[in-house]
Write a protein that holds these residues in place. Structure first.
Motif, PDB file in Angstrom:
ATOM      1  N   UNK A 244       3.616  -0.314  11.108  1.00  0.00           N
ATOM      2  CA  UNK A 244       3.897  -0.565   9.698  1.00  0.00           C
ATOM      3  C   UNK A 244       4.792  -1.787   9.502  1.00  0.00           C
ATOM      4  N   UNK A 245       4.533  -2.495   8.416  1.00  0.00           N
ATOM      5  CA  UNK A 245       5.304  -3.685   8.068  1.00  0.00           C
ATOM      6  C   UNK A 245       6.535  -3.272   7.256  1.00  0.00           C
ATOM      7  N   UNK A 246       7.708  -3.407   7.870  1.00  0.00           N
ATOM      8  CA  UNK A 246       8.932  -2.981   7.192  1.00  0.00           C
ATOM      9  C   UNK A 246       9.456  -4.019   6.207  1.00  0.00           C
ATOM     10  N   UNK A 247       8.825  -5.186   6.167  1.00  0.00           N
ATOM     11  CA  UNK A 247       9.265  -6.225   5.243  1.00  0.00           C
ATOM     12  C   UNK A 247       8.298  -6.401   4.081  1.00  0.00           C
ATOM     13  N   UNK A 248       7.389  -5.434   3.891  1.00  0.00           N
ATOM     14  CA  UNK A 248       6.466  -5.520   2.767  1.00  0.00           C
ATOM     15  C   UNK A 248       7.201  -5.190   1.468  1.00  0.00           C
ATOM     16  N   UNK A 249       6.559  -5.479   0.343  1.00  0.00           N
ATOM     17  CA  UNK A 249       7.225  -5.445  -0.952  1.00  0.00           C
ATOM     18  C   UNK A 249       7.792  -4.078  -1.315  1.00  0.00           C
ATOM     19  N   UNK A 250       6.977  -3.042  -1.247  1.00  0.00           N
ATOM     20  CA  UNK A 250       7.419  -1.723  -1.727  1.00  0.00           C
ATOM     21  C   UNK A 250       8.607  -1.187  -0.924  1.00  0.00           C
ATOM     22  N   UNK A 251       8.559  -1.185   0.421  1.00  0.00           N
ATOM     23  CA  UNK A 251       9.730  -0.721   1.173  1.00  0.00           C
ATOM     24  C   UNK A 251      10.991  -1.538   0.909  1.00  0.00           C
ATOM     25  N   UNK A 252      10.842  -2.857   0.829  1.00  0.00           N
ATOM     26  CA  UNK A 252      12.020  -3.700   0.574  1.00  0.00           C
ATOM     27  C   UNK A 252      12.644  -3.381  -0.777  1.00  0.00           C
ATOM     28  N   UNK A 253      11.814  -3.280  -1.816  1.00  0.00           N
ATOM     29  CA  UNK A 253      12.327  -2.957  -3.155  1.00  0.00           C
ATOM     30  C   UNK A 253      13.000  -1.597  -3.149  1.00  0.00           C
TER      31      UNK A 253
END
Length: 580
Positions: A551-560
């Motif tokens: 999983x990409x931990x720097x994608x928009x939803x997780x970061x927000x």
């Protein structure tokens, strides 16, 4: 009540055990109510049956309960309009490109729940409706959706900074002051100030809320939830075969309208629910009168009536919007109201039975028996927070009500703490008491908020409870460890909270690794598309190796989500410092 002794535990424990074994919630709850009546009526089955009927009438005639029944029906109708008018369809088309995996759906649900911190019922309804279809479309299990709803809404409404829960909790502290025969002047601390100081000691709620985000972000599951999530990703079945969802809008209401789907028909009803509900609670608490501040207004308000007004606005705006945008005619809109009511039938039956078993537990003295047993154990004063936390867990689990637990234990705990350990222990007692009460709510199948989470996630109720209990137990275990350390002298909340977080993370990682290896499932749950791709690759290569999520931990939803939650927690702790 003392004459019943251990029998006082029979009604709730029978209902809970039967529900877990048979998965027939209605029959199990009725058996628990009838068992309580049988005890009260000295084992006369005919008299017990008659008393059971009287208890049903008594709980339904209660002003709060009657309002709640009507608002639940209105909520069902409003949710039906959002779905059938095409509002959900418009939302999916708008946000679908941004949220494309089960992980992102779960994180989004957690994020939405943070924003609605003034009432747990409202948060469950709004968050559940906003994210349910998206979660199912992305193959997140309904059990996980119900868990995210349940373990987000109660903690955030407990902390505030503005909620009807705070008003209620402060009123319980006032009752504790009166029971202790001590004034705010004597303590140098107001009831509201004591509540503020108790926030850092509500360790369970912080850990429960933290766990939701940590598990959703890392996709590390264990226990029955691991099986549920793998079923959803590998087969696309977001609900177990033969399960009975408490509410299934798509089956009960029909397919969404394709005529003119609009985001207006999604957002306007929800905004009406929030605005009318919040303003109504403020107004009914006297907030419009001079000299009444917001905290006092929410403390004195009629919660059920305020939410009833909001629920009516929810339904009405859905009705008007459906007609205005031409998504349905008057006959279809009228039918949608009735269909929406129908979606709540099973849920209402469970809620009424849960109230009745709470009444049965009250009549046989379940809570008092637990309190007397725990408090009379003779443990030193420094371990009193541990005793109160465990007592609150047991009372809430067996009665199904966190507010009822607070009402029972706060007037007992404050005088006891004041006498045994002095004023310094009071913030700790209040914090752990409120946390223990909410643990019971999260773990008990007869809790109304747990039922609400099952409703608006479209989950089988017993499946929701059985998958949530291991997570709730993990957060409670970390809390118990820090309270044991408190008894031995580690008495700073700002040591206890980070330590509890470390323990919680360690427990989640260890339990995930052990359970995944035991079941031969991925430690990090992959998305549905990753499972499909891996299955094709294994067939082509003749391999049987498993697949692991990446999983990409720097994608928009997780970061927000991480940024918003961090800001929210800073707000909560800034709020707590007002009581210093």
């Amino acid at each position: 009540m003392a004459e019943y002794g251990l029998l006082a535990l029979a009604p709730p424990l029978l209902a809970i055990a039967l529900a877990m074994v048979t998965r027939q919630v209605l029959v199990s709850l009725f058996a628990g109510v009838w068992a309580g009546a049988l005890i009260v009526e000295s084992w006369n089955p005919i008299a017990a049956t008659a008393l059971t009927m009287e208890w049903f009438v008594e709980v339904v005639r209660s002003p709060f309960d009657a309002k709640f029944i009507i608002l639940i029906l209105f909520m069902g109708a409003g949710a039906a309009f959002i779905y059938r008018s095409g509002g959900i369809l418009a939302l999916e088309r708008w946000i679908g490109d941004r949220v494309s995996t089960a992980r992102e759906s779960q994180v989004l649900t957690w994020l939405v729940g943070v924003f609605i911190f003034f009432d747990s019922y409202t948060s469950t309804v709004v968050t559940g409706n906003a994210t349910r279809e998206l979660s199912q479309e992305n193959k997140s299990s309904r059990e996980m959706h119900a868990y995210v709803l349940d373990s987000t809404t109660s903690p955030v409404t407990t902390f505030g900074p503005v909620s009807n829960w705070i008003g209620y909790q402060v009123s319980m502290i006032i009752a504790g002051f009166e029971a202790a025969r001590v004034s705010a002047e004597q303590l140098g601390l107001t009831p509201f100030g004591l509540f503020l100081q108790s926030i850092p000691w509500n360790v369970y709620c912080f850990m429960a809320f933290f766990m939701v985000g940590f598990i959703a972000l890392t996709q590390r599951f264990y226990g029955p939830m691991l099986d549920a999530e793998w079923r959803a990703r590998a087969t696309g079945a977001t609900i177990r075969e033969d399960a009975t969802p408490l509410s299934d809008v798509s089956n009960d209401v029909g397919e969404p309208s394709e005529k003119n789907p609009s985001l207006v028909n999604f957002f306007v009803p929800i905004l009406a629910l929030l605005a009318v509900g919040l303003v109504s609670m403020w107004y009914l608490g006297g907030g419009h009168q001079s000299g009444v501040d917001v905290a006092t207004a929410f403390q004195e308000t009629d919660v059920a009536m305020g939410l009833l007004f909001g629920a009516f606005a929810f339904m009405l705006t859905g009705f008007v919007g459906s007609l205005a945008y031409g998504t349905m005619d008057l006959e279809e809109a009228s039918d949608t109201i009735v269909d929406g009511f129908k979606t709540m039938n099973i849920a209402l039956a469970i809620i009424v039975l849960a109230w009745a078993i709470g009444l049965a537990a009250e009549r046989v003295g379940t809570a008092q028996f637990i309190v007397d047993t725990m408090v009379g154990s003779g443990v030193p004063g420094s371990f009193l927070p541990l005793i109160v936390f465990v007592a609150a867990m047991l009372v809430a689990f067996t009665t199904g009500t966190s507010w009822g637990t607070m009402a029972i234990l706060t007037p007992l705990s404050i005088p006891l703490g004041y006498q045994l350990a002095g004023p310094s222990v009071l913030p700790v007692l209040v914090g752990v008491l409120f946390g223990g009460a909410i643990w019971g709510d999260h773990s008990s199948p007869i809790s109304d908020t747990t039922v609400m989470s099952s409703i608006f996630a479209g989950s089988d109720h017993v499946d929701h409870v059985s998958t949530q209990i291991p997570f709730a137990a993990t957060a409670a275990g970390a809390t118990i460890v820090v309270l044991v350390l408190y008894g031995f002298g580690v008495q700073s909340a700002y040591v206890a909270l980070p330590l509890a977080a470390v323990l919680t993370v360690g427990a989640v990682l260890a339990l995930n690794k052990l359970d995944a290896r035991r079941k031969g499932l991925p430690e990090v749950m992959p998305s549905a598309s990753e499972v499909d791709e891996a299955a094709v690759e294994r067939v082509e290569n003749g391999e049987s190796a498993g697949v692991r999520g990446d999983h990409d931990y720097l994608s928009l939803v997780p970061l927000v989500a991480v940024v918003v939650v961090a800001a929210y927690l800073l707000l909560v702790f800034a709020f707590a410092t007002l009581g210093a």
